[in-house]
Design a protein around this motif. Sequence first.
Motif, PDB file in Angstrom:
ATOM      1  N   GLY A  61       0.846  -1.184   0.000  1.00 33.49           N
ATOM      2  CA  GLY A  61       0.000   0.000   0.000  1.00 33.49           C
ATOM      3  C   GLY A  61       0.884   1.237   0.000  1.00 33.49           C
ATOM      4  O   GLY A  61       1.838   1.318   0.770  1.00 33.49           O
ATOM      5  N   ASP A  63       0.737   5.558  -0.031  1.00 33.03           N
ATOM      6  CA  ASP A  63       0.018   6.824   0.037  1.00 33.03           C
ATOM      7  C   ASP A  63       0.750   7.806  -0.873  1.00 33.03           C
ATOM      8  O   ASP A  63       1.914   8.127  -0.636  1.00 33.03           O
ATOM      9  CB  ASP A  63       0.001   7.334   1.474  1.00 33.03           C
ATOM     10  CG  ASP A  63      -0.656   8.694   1.619  1.00 33.03           C
ATOM     11  OD1 ASP A  63      -1.328   9.150   0.665  1.00 33.03           O
ATOM     12  OD2 ASP A  63      -0.505   9.296   2.696  1.00 33.03           O
ATOM     13  N   ILE A  71      -4.293   6.676  -3.249  1.00 36.63           N
ATOM     14  CA  ILE A  71      -3.563   5.601  -2.576  1.00 36.63           C
ATOM     15  C   ILE A  71      -3.495   4.458  -3.573  1.00 36.63           C
ATOM     16  O   ILE A  71      -4.459   4.187  -4.287  1.00 36.63           O
ATOM     17  CB  ILE A  71      -4.276   5.177  -1.278  1.00 36.63           C
ATOM     18  CG1 ILE A  71      -4.076   6.253  -0.218  1.00 36.63           C
ATOM     19  CG2 ILE A  71      -3.795   3.825  -0.789  1.00 36.63           C
ATOM     20  CD1 ILE A  71      -4.695   5.943   1.116  1.00 36.63           C
ATOM     21  N   VAL A  73      -2.596   0.313  -4.329  1.00 35.85           N
ATOM     22  CA  VAL A  73      -2.387  -1.035  -3.827  1.00 35.85           C
ATOM     23  C   VAL A  73      -1.704  -1.784  -4.967  1.00 35.85           C
ATOM     24  O   VAL A  73      -2.197  -1.800  -6.094  1.00 35.85           O
ATOM     25  CB  VAL A  73      -3.705  -1.726  -3.435  1.00 35.85           C
ATOM     26  CG1 VAL A  73      -3.435  -3.108  -2.868  1.00 35.85           C
ATOM     27  CG2 VAL A  73      -4.478  -0.874  -2.433  1.00 35.85           C
ATOM     28  N   ARG A  94      -7.823   9.004  -2.094  1.00 40.41           N
ATOM     29  CA  ARG A  94      -7.316   9.090  -0.724  1.00 40.41           C
ATOM     30  C   ARG A  94      -8.371   9.783   0.137  1.00 40.41           C
ATOM     31  O   ARG A  94      -8.950  10.782  -0.271  1.00 40.41           O
ATOM     32  CB  ARG A  94      -6.037   9.913  -0.735  1.00 40.41           C
ATOM     33  CG  ARG A  94      -5.305   9.984   0.554  1.00 40.41           C
ATOM     34  CD  ARG A  94      -4.056  10.853   0.314  1.00 40.41           C
ATOM     35  NE  ARG A  94      -3.152  10.799   1.424  1.00 40.41           N
ATOM     36  CZ  ARG A  94      -3.297  11.527   2.529  1.00 40.41           C
ATOM     37  NH1 ARG A  94      -4.318  12.340   2.665  1.00 40.41           N
ATOM     38  NH2 ARG A  94      -2.416  11.422   3.498  1.00 40.41           N
ATOM     39  N   PRO A 102     -10.362   4.340   2.184  1.00 40.00           N
ATOM     40  CA  PRO A 102     -10.558   3.869   0.807  1.00 40.00           C
ATOM     41  C   PRO A 102     -10.842   2.368   0.807  1.00 40.00           C
ATOM     42  O   PRO A 102     -10.271   1.622   1.613  1.00 40.00           O
ATOM     43  CB  PRO A 102      -9.240   4.172   0.116  1.00 40.00           C
ATOM     44  CG  PRO A 102      -8.405   4.917   1.070  1.00 40.00           C
ATOM     45  CD  PRO A 102      -9.045   4.890   2.404  1.00 40.00           C
ATOM     46  N   LYS A 103     -11.697   1.928  -0.102  1.00 43.00           N
ATOM     47  CA  LYS A 103     -12.108   0.527  -0.148  1.00 43.00           C
ATOM     48  C   LYS A 103     -11.570  -0.175  -1.397  1.00 43.00           C
ATOM     49  O   LYS A 103     -11.641   0.365  -2.491  1.00 43.00           O
ATOM     50  CB  LYS A 103     -13.628   0.424  -0.130  1.00 43.00           C
ATOM     51  CG  LYS A 103     -14.240   0.952   1.151  1.00 43.00           C
ATOM     52  CD  LYS A 103     -15.737   0.734   1.184  1.00 43.00           C
ATOM     53  CE  LYS A 103     -16.372   1.292   2.421  1.00 43.00           C
ATOM     54  NZ  LYS A 103     -15.801   0.894   3.662  1.00 43.00           N
ATOM     55  N   GLU A 118      -2.869  -7.880   3.423  1.00 44.44           N
ATOM     56  CA  GLU A 118      -3.938  -6.886   3.479  1.00 44.44           C
ATOM     57  C   GLU A 118      -4.057  -6.284   4.878  1.00 44.44           C
ATOM     58  O   GLU A 118      -4.292  -5.074   5.018  1.00 44.44           O
ATOM     59  CB  GLU A 118      -5.271  -7.498   3.034  1.00 44.44           C
ATOM     60  CG  GLU A 118      -5.303  -7.795   1.550  1.00 44.44           C
ATOM     61  CD  GLU A 118      -6.564  -8.474   1.069  1.00 44.44           C
ATOM     62  OE1 GLU A 118      -6.712  -8.610  -0.157  1.00 44.44           O
ATOM     63  OE2 GLU A 118      -7.415  -8.875   1.910  1.00 44.44           O
ATOM     64  N   TYR A 122      -3.738  -2.361   5.697  1.00 43.97           N
ATOM     65  CA  TYR A 122      -4.797  -1.721   6.476  1.00 43.97           C
ATOM     66  C   TYR A 122      -4.192  -0.999   7.676  1.00 43.97           C
ATOM     67  O   TYR A 122      -4.493   0.175   7.936  1.00 43.97           O
ATOM     68  CB  TYR A 122      -5.819  -2.771   6.937  1.00 43.97           C
ATOM     69  CG  TYR A 122      -6.699  -2.301   8.065  1.00 43.97           C
ATOM     70  CD1 TYR A 122      -7.716  -1.379   7.838  1.00 43.97           C
ATOM     71  CD2 TYR A 122      -6.499  -2.746   9.371  1.00 43.97           C
ATOM     72  CE1 TYR A 122      -8.523  -0.927   8.872  1.00 43.97           C
ATOM     73  CE2 TYR A 122      -7.290  -2.301  10.409  1.00 43.97           C
ATOM     74  CZ  TYR A 122      -8.298  -1.394  10.161  1.00 43.97           C
ATOM     75  OH  TYR A 122      -9.079  -0.943  11.193  1.00 43.97           O
ATOM     76  N   ILE A 127      -6.184   1.169   4.399  1.00 41.22           N
ATOM     77  CA  ILE A 127      -6.986   0.725   3.264  1.00 41.22           C
ATOM     78  C   ILE A 127      -7.961  -0.327   3.783  1.00 41.22           C
ATOM     79  O   ILE A 127      -7.548  -1.286   4.441  1.00 41.22           O
ATOM     80  CB  ILE A 127      -6.097   0.120   2.146  1.00 41.22           C
ATOM     81  CG1 ILE A 127      -5.075   1.158   1.671  1.00 41.22           C
ATOM     82  CG2 ILE A 127      -6.949  -0.387   0.993  1.00 41.22           C
ATOM     83  CD1 ILE A 127      -3.912   0.568   0.909  1.00 41.22           C
TER      84      ILE A 127
END
Length: 166
Positions: A61, A63, A71, A73, A94, A102-103, A118, A122, A127
């Motif tokens: 991830g 930023d 952002i 991934v 973001r 953010p999803k 993940e 997170y 995230i």
Amino acid sequence: MDFDLIRLLIISMFGDDVVLKEDKTSPQPSLTVPADKILEICQFLHVQPKLYFDYLTCITGIDNGAEVGTIEVIYHLTSIPYGHNFVLKVEVPRNAEGEPLPKVPSVTPIWRTADWHEREAYDLVGIDFVGHPDLRRILLPADWEGHPLRKDYQEQERYHGIKVKY
């Protein structure tokens, strides 16, 4: 199988509009795809007999900061039997402080190793991996404030009476 052949397979399956951006200049070329397609594309890369990406090497991830407003991934995939690698990226807006994270859909149904990758993204970047079976902090305490790899992260002075900022 090289980057261009894999890219063409993805486009033939999902259409030209699925590839938002290509980066062939990097030592590891990548495709940026829509967040809402990542699970479907990863499933295809996993089960397609010519590809068989059986190993999720890493999820990162990043930023990009408030000025860019995104952002990323980044998914590093490997096919152990075929010996090829591929990099997929997702960019999401973001969030500002106080807004929902953010999803991005979780890829844990495809690769079990995504569980900890993940959770780390997170925890450190903030995230929300939708559909993750146990999305909670993995490196920091559950009540830690903020996400330390955000560019605008402000260290808290104290944590449960312990000075953490020097």
